[in-house]
Design a protein around this motif. Structure first.
Motif, short mmCIF file in Angstrom:
data_model
loop_
_atom_site.label_atom_id
_atom_site.label_comp_id
_atom_site.label_asym_id
_atom_site.label_seq_id
_atom_site.Cartn_x
_atom_site.Cartn_y
_atom_site.Cartn_z
N GLY A 149 -5.15 -2.56 -1.51
CA GLY A 149 -5.72 -2.76 -0.17
C GLY A 149 -6.49 -1.52 0.24
N SER A 150 -6.45 -1.18 1.52
CA SER A 150 -7.27 -0.06 1.99
C SER A 150 -6.87 1.25 1.33
CB SER A 150 -7.22 0.05 3.51
OG SER A 150 -5.95 0.42 3.96
N THR A 154 -2.60 3.11 11.12
CA THR A 154 -2.70 4.41 10.44
C THR A 154 -4.06 5.08 10.68
OG1 THR A 154 -3.31 3.30 8.38
CG2 THR A 154 -0.98 3.81 8.69
N ILE A 193 -7.56 12.57 1.41
CA ILE A 193 -7.58 13.99 1.80
C ILE A 193 -6.24 14.35 2.43
CG2 ILE A 193 -8.64 15.68 3.37
CD1 ILE A 193 -11.31 14.17 2.88
N ASP A 244 2.75 -8.70 -1.46
CA ASP A 244 1.35 -8.34 -1.20
C ASP A 244 0.43 -9.46 -1.66
OD1 ASP A 244 -0.09 -5.29 -0.64
OD2 ASP A 244 -1.35 -6.98 -1.24
N ALA A 274 0.91 -12.81 -3.25
CA ALA A 274 1.91 -13.47 -2.40
C ALA A 274 1.53 -13.23 -0.94
CB ALA A 274 3.30 -12.90 -2.69
N THR A 317 -9.12 4.88 -0.09
CA THR A 317 -8.96 6.06 0.76
C THR A 317 -9.67 7.26 0.14
OG1 THR A 317 -7.35 7.51 1.81
CG2 THR A 317 -6.78 6.72 -0.37
N CYS A 318 -10.05 8.21 0.97
CA CYS A 318 -10.58 9.48 0.43
C CYS A 318 -9.44 10.41 0.03
CB CYS A 318 -11.48 10.16 1.46
SG CYS A 318 -12.90 9.15 1.87
N GLY A 353 0.86 -1.18 0.00
CA GLY A 353 0.00 0.00 0.00
C GLY A 353 0.89 1.23 0.00
N LEU A 379 -2.55 -9.22 -2.56
CA LEU A 379 -3.45 -8.80 -3.64
C LEU A 379 -2.69 -8.72 -4.97
CD1 LEU A 379 -5.52 -6.18 -1.62
CD2 LEU A 379 -6.11 -8.55 -2.17
N PRO A 397 -4.92 -2.97 7.58
CA PRO A 397 -5.88 -3.55 8.54
C PRO A 397 -5.57 -4.99 8.94
CG PRO A 397 -7.02 -2.41 6.74
CD PRO A 397 -5.58 -2.48 6.36
N GLN A 454 -3.66 8.34 7.53
CA GLN A 454 -2.22 8.45 7.24
C GLN A 454 -1.87 8.24 5.77
OE1 GLN A 454 0.53 9.05 9.74
NE2 GLN A 454 -1.29 9.99 10.61
N TYR A 455 -2.85 8.16 4.89
CA TYR A 455 -2.49 8.09 3.46
C TYR A 455 -1.61 9.29 3.12
CZ TYR A 455 -2.91 8.92 -1.54
OH TYR A 455 -2.62 9.20 -2.86
N LEU A 467 -11.63 -0.74 5.42
CA LEU A 467 -11.25 -0.81 6.84
C LEU A 467 -10.17 0.20 7.19
CD1 LEU A 467 -10.94 -4.71 7.19
CD2 LEU A 467 -12.88 -3.27 7.85
C1 LIG Z 1 -12.64 4.71 3.75
C2 LIG Z 1 -11.28 5.27 4.08
C3 LIG Z 1 -11.07 6.64 3.92
C4 LIG Z 1 -9.81 7.17 4.24
N1 LIG Z 1 -9.58 8.51 4.02
C5 LIG Z 1 -8.35 9.03 4.25
C6 LIG Z 1 -8.07 10.38 3.91
O1 LIG Z 1 -8.92 11.10 3.40
N2 LIG Z 1 -6.80 10.85 4.14
C7 LIG Z 1 -5.82 10.07 4.71
O2 LIG Z 1 -4.71 10.58 4.90
N3 LIG Z 1 -6.07 8.77 5.02
C8 LIG Z 1 -7.29 8.24 4.80
N4 LIG Z 1 -7.55 6.92 5.07
C9 LIG Z 1 -6.48 6.11 5.66
C10 LIG Z 1 -5.49 5.64 4.63
O3 LIG Z 1 -6.16 5.15 3.51
C11 LIG Z 1 -4.60 4.59 5.25
O4 LIG Z 1 -3.97 5.16 6.38
C12 LIG Z 1 -3.52 4.11 4.29
O5 LIG Z 1 -4.03 3.89 3.00
C13 LIG Z 1 -2.91 2.84 4.83
O6 LIG Z 1 -1.95 2.39 3.90
P1 LIG Z 1 -1.12 1.09 4.20
O7 LIG Z 1 -0.16 0.93 3.10
O8 LIG Z 1 -0.59 1.17 5.59
O9 LIG Z 1 -2.22 -0.08 4.21
P2 LIG Z 1 -2.94 -0.80 2.96
O10 LIG Z 1 -3.15 0.09 1.82
O11 LIG Z 1 -4.11 -1.52 3.50
O12 LIG Z 1 -1.84 -1.83 2.49
C14 LIG Z 1 -1.57 -3.00 3.24
C15 LIG Z 1 -1.31 -4.10 2.25
O13 LIG Z 1 -0.87 -5.25 2.98
C16 LIG Z 1 -1.33 -6.38 2.28
N5 LIG Z 1 -1.35 -7.55 3.19
C17 LIG Z 1 -2.08 -7.71 4.31
N6 LIG Z 1 -1.82 -8.91 4.86
C18 LIG Z 1 -0.89 -9.51 4.06
C19 LIG Z 1 -0.25 -10.77 4.09
N7 LIG Z 1 -0.46 -11.69 5.04
N8 LIG Z 1 0.63 -11.06 3.09
C20 LIG Z 1 0.87 -10.16 2.09
N9 LIG Z 1 0.27 -8.97 2.03
C21 LIG Z 1 -0.60 -8.65 3.00
C22 LIG Z 1 -2.73 -5.98 1.82
O14 LIG Z 1 -3.14 -6.77 0.71
C23 LIG Z 1 -2.55 -4.51 1.49
O15 LIG Z 1 -2.37 -4.28 0.11
C24 LIG Z 1 -8.79 6.34 4.75
C25 LIG Z 1 -9.01 4.98 4.89
C26 LIG Z 1 -10.25 4.44 4.55
C27 LIG Z 1 -10.46 2.96 4.70
#
Ligand SMILES: Cc1cc2nc3c(=O)[nH]c(=O)nc-3n(C[C@H](O)[C@H](O)[C@H](O)COP(=O)(O)OP(=O)(O)OC[C@H]3O[C@@H](n4cnc5c(N)ncnc54)[C@H](O)[C@@H]3O)c2cc1C
Length: 436
Positions: free
Chosen positions: A42-43, A371, A50, A34, A195, A47-48, A13, A36, A229, A375-376, A346
């Motif tokens: 993923g999440s 996050t 913002i 990943d 993976a 994301t919105c 992500g 996916l 998540p 935290q996007y 999530l």
């Molecule tokens: C509805 C919504 C609205 C949001 N709006 C905002 C906003 O406006 N502004 C903002 O700053 N933030 C926002 N956020 C939060 C932001 O989207 C997240 O903080 C950020 O995208 C998290 O990124 P990440 O890379 O940590 O997680 P993710 O994008 O979830 O990436 C984690 C990855 O890990 C992979 N994974 C999980 N388990 C395994 C495993 N066992 N093996 C291999 N891969 C695995 C998943 O497939 C996934 O791709 C929002 C979130 C949501 C859900």
């Protein structure tokens, strides 16, 4: 594909991709895994996106402001290596409306301290800039099933609202992660999709690599949990979940789309609005839509999810009505379609809604998790934090005893990373909400 790396990152992500990019720039041989099919699926994909600066802590505000400049100069950060083109930042500003009882002074103090500009608007200015709004107060937000939901307001909102010109949103979050993936690959990083990590391997109290669901093994002395998540599941695999003061869990969230009101085009003139008085936020969305989210007012029950692979991914009529009807109080001419439209995903939430960027009790195993729905925007700086924390710890620094301090790149601020420790006390000044 070789099986040996300097660093394995679980997740591709925004967090995992940015960590890979920063480490690859330093010459590390990284592998993102990943489950996916592609980066940002993923999440992050829902994301919105913002980009805003009002956070409850100095460190949170600084991180967000530093990140603003990465988005503003995105091509500088990622270069021009992506055949799909670059994600676009709409730098349109953010308006914050709070109930009368809310004291803005903390936000303003933090913004003054970091020299972040803002404008104080009175009701006249609000209605001039947002002629489709009413300045009534709807606090406290209610659910539509509450018999008093439709009662007319008897009060006006806070006599002032704050406009933060340095804020906006990204048009395509998945593309932004793909941009970082390509940038990281251009520095030698590797990504493997479909993976799923099912085992964290260790030897003599140190991480040694991971095993995938299909049995393949990859080896590395450093593994990073950036699993969004699913972070708590990866922590369980690593055997560290019980050794952290702050835990993470998944929270289901809905976001909805409605057409822009006829008299005001969100596509052409819209700004982002965080409306704590009405209980939600909204921003322009492609196709002259309005994206409507919730700031989790007290009347809404939080939808905690035990199994992030098994939850309702459909928009529900109840939550659609709660979020959209609440915003429709602020925008009386909002056109509300009869069929709900939106997305569900999530958050990965910590106990105090402040993220964890840290080492762990398993040597070589690091955390970029929790996050908390906000935290996007900080993705690029999360890359910097983790790469510097990993370098320091792998060179023998005792980060638990003396958390490292990191000079941010775009603003004059040195961050004490102790605030993001897994073992901190709950941060009482947090909003304990998506606002961080
Ligand atoms: C509805 C919504 C609205 C949001 N709006 C905002 C906003 O406006 N502004 C903002 O700053 N933030 C926002 N956020 C939060 C932001 O989207 C997240 O903080 C950020 O995208 C998290 O990124 P990440 O890379 O940590 O997680 P993710 O994008 O979830 O990436 C984690 C990855 O890990 C992979 N994974 C999980 N388990 C395994 C495993 N066992 N093996 C291999 N891969 C695995 C998943 O497939 C996934 O791709 C929002 C979130 C949501 C859900």
């Amino acid at each position: 594909m070789t099986q040996k790396y300097d660093v394995i990152i679980i997740g591709a992500g925004i967090s995992g991709a940015a960590i890979a990019y920063e480490l690859a720039k330093k010459g590390c041989k990284t592998l993102n895994l990943d489950r996916l099919a592609a980066a940002g699926n993923g999440s992050t994909g829902n994301t919105c996106a913002i980009i805003r600066t009002h956070y409850s802590t100095l460190e949170g505000t600084a991180l967000a402001y530093d990140s603003y400049f990465y988005w503003k100069e995105w091509d500088n950060y990622v270069g021009n290596t992506d055949e799909l083109g670059l994600a676009r930042f709409y730098d349109i500003g953010m308006l914050v409306i709070k109930p009368k009882s809310f004291d803005f002074s903390n936000y303003l103090k933090l913004h003054d301290e970091l020299n972040i500009p803002y404008e104080v608007w009175d009701s006249d200015m609000l209605l001039k800039k947002m002629p489709h709004f009413v300045d009534d107060s709807f606090y406290p937000p209610k659910r539509p099933e509450d018999s008093s939901f439709g009662e007319p307001s008897t009060e006006k909102i806070n006599s002032t609202v704050i406009f933060f010109p340095r804020g906006g949103y990204i048009n395509d979050a998945t593309l932004s992660v793909h941009n970082i993936q390509r940038a990281a690959e251009s520095k030698g990083a590797a990504f493997l999709f479909n993976a799923e990590v099912v085992e964290i391997r260790k030897d003599s109290g140190k991480v040694t690599g991971i095993t995938l669901k299909d049995g393949q093994q990859f080896h590395a002395p450093v593994v990073v949990n950036a699993a969004g998540p699913h972070s708590f599941i990866i922590n369980r695999l690593a055997g560290i979940e019980d050794k952290m003061n702050i835990k993470t869990r998944a929270l289901r969230h809905e976001v909805h789309f409605v057409p822009s009101p006829e008299e005001y085009s969100y596509e052409k003139e819209g700004i982002i609005v965080s409306d704590g008085d009405a209980g939600g936020y909204h921003r322009p969305e492609a196709g002259n839509l309005v994206l409507v989210g919730s700031e989790d007012p007290a009347c809404d029950e939080l939808d905690w999810i035990d199994d992030p692979d098994n939850y309702n991914r459909d928009v529900t009529t109840e939550q659609w009505q709660a979020q959209v009807y609440r915003i429709a109080k602020r925008i009386p001419n909002l056109r509300i379609p009869s069929k709900p439209k939106g997305i569900v995903d999530l958050y990965d939430v910590t106990d105090d809604w402040i993220p964890i960027y840290d080492k762990s009790d398993l040597a070589g195993f690091y955390l970029a998790i929790g996050t908390s729905g906000n935290q996007y925007k900080n993705g690029p700086v999360i890359g910097q934090l983790l790469s510097e924390i990993i370098s320091a710890c792998e060179n023998g620094h005792d980060h638990d005893r003396e958390p490292i301090r990191i000079k941010l790149r775009n603003i004059d601020f040195t961050l004490d990373t102790g605030i993001f420790s897994r073992n901190r006390d709950i941060i009482k000044g947090s909003t304990f909400s998506v606002l961080g």
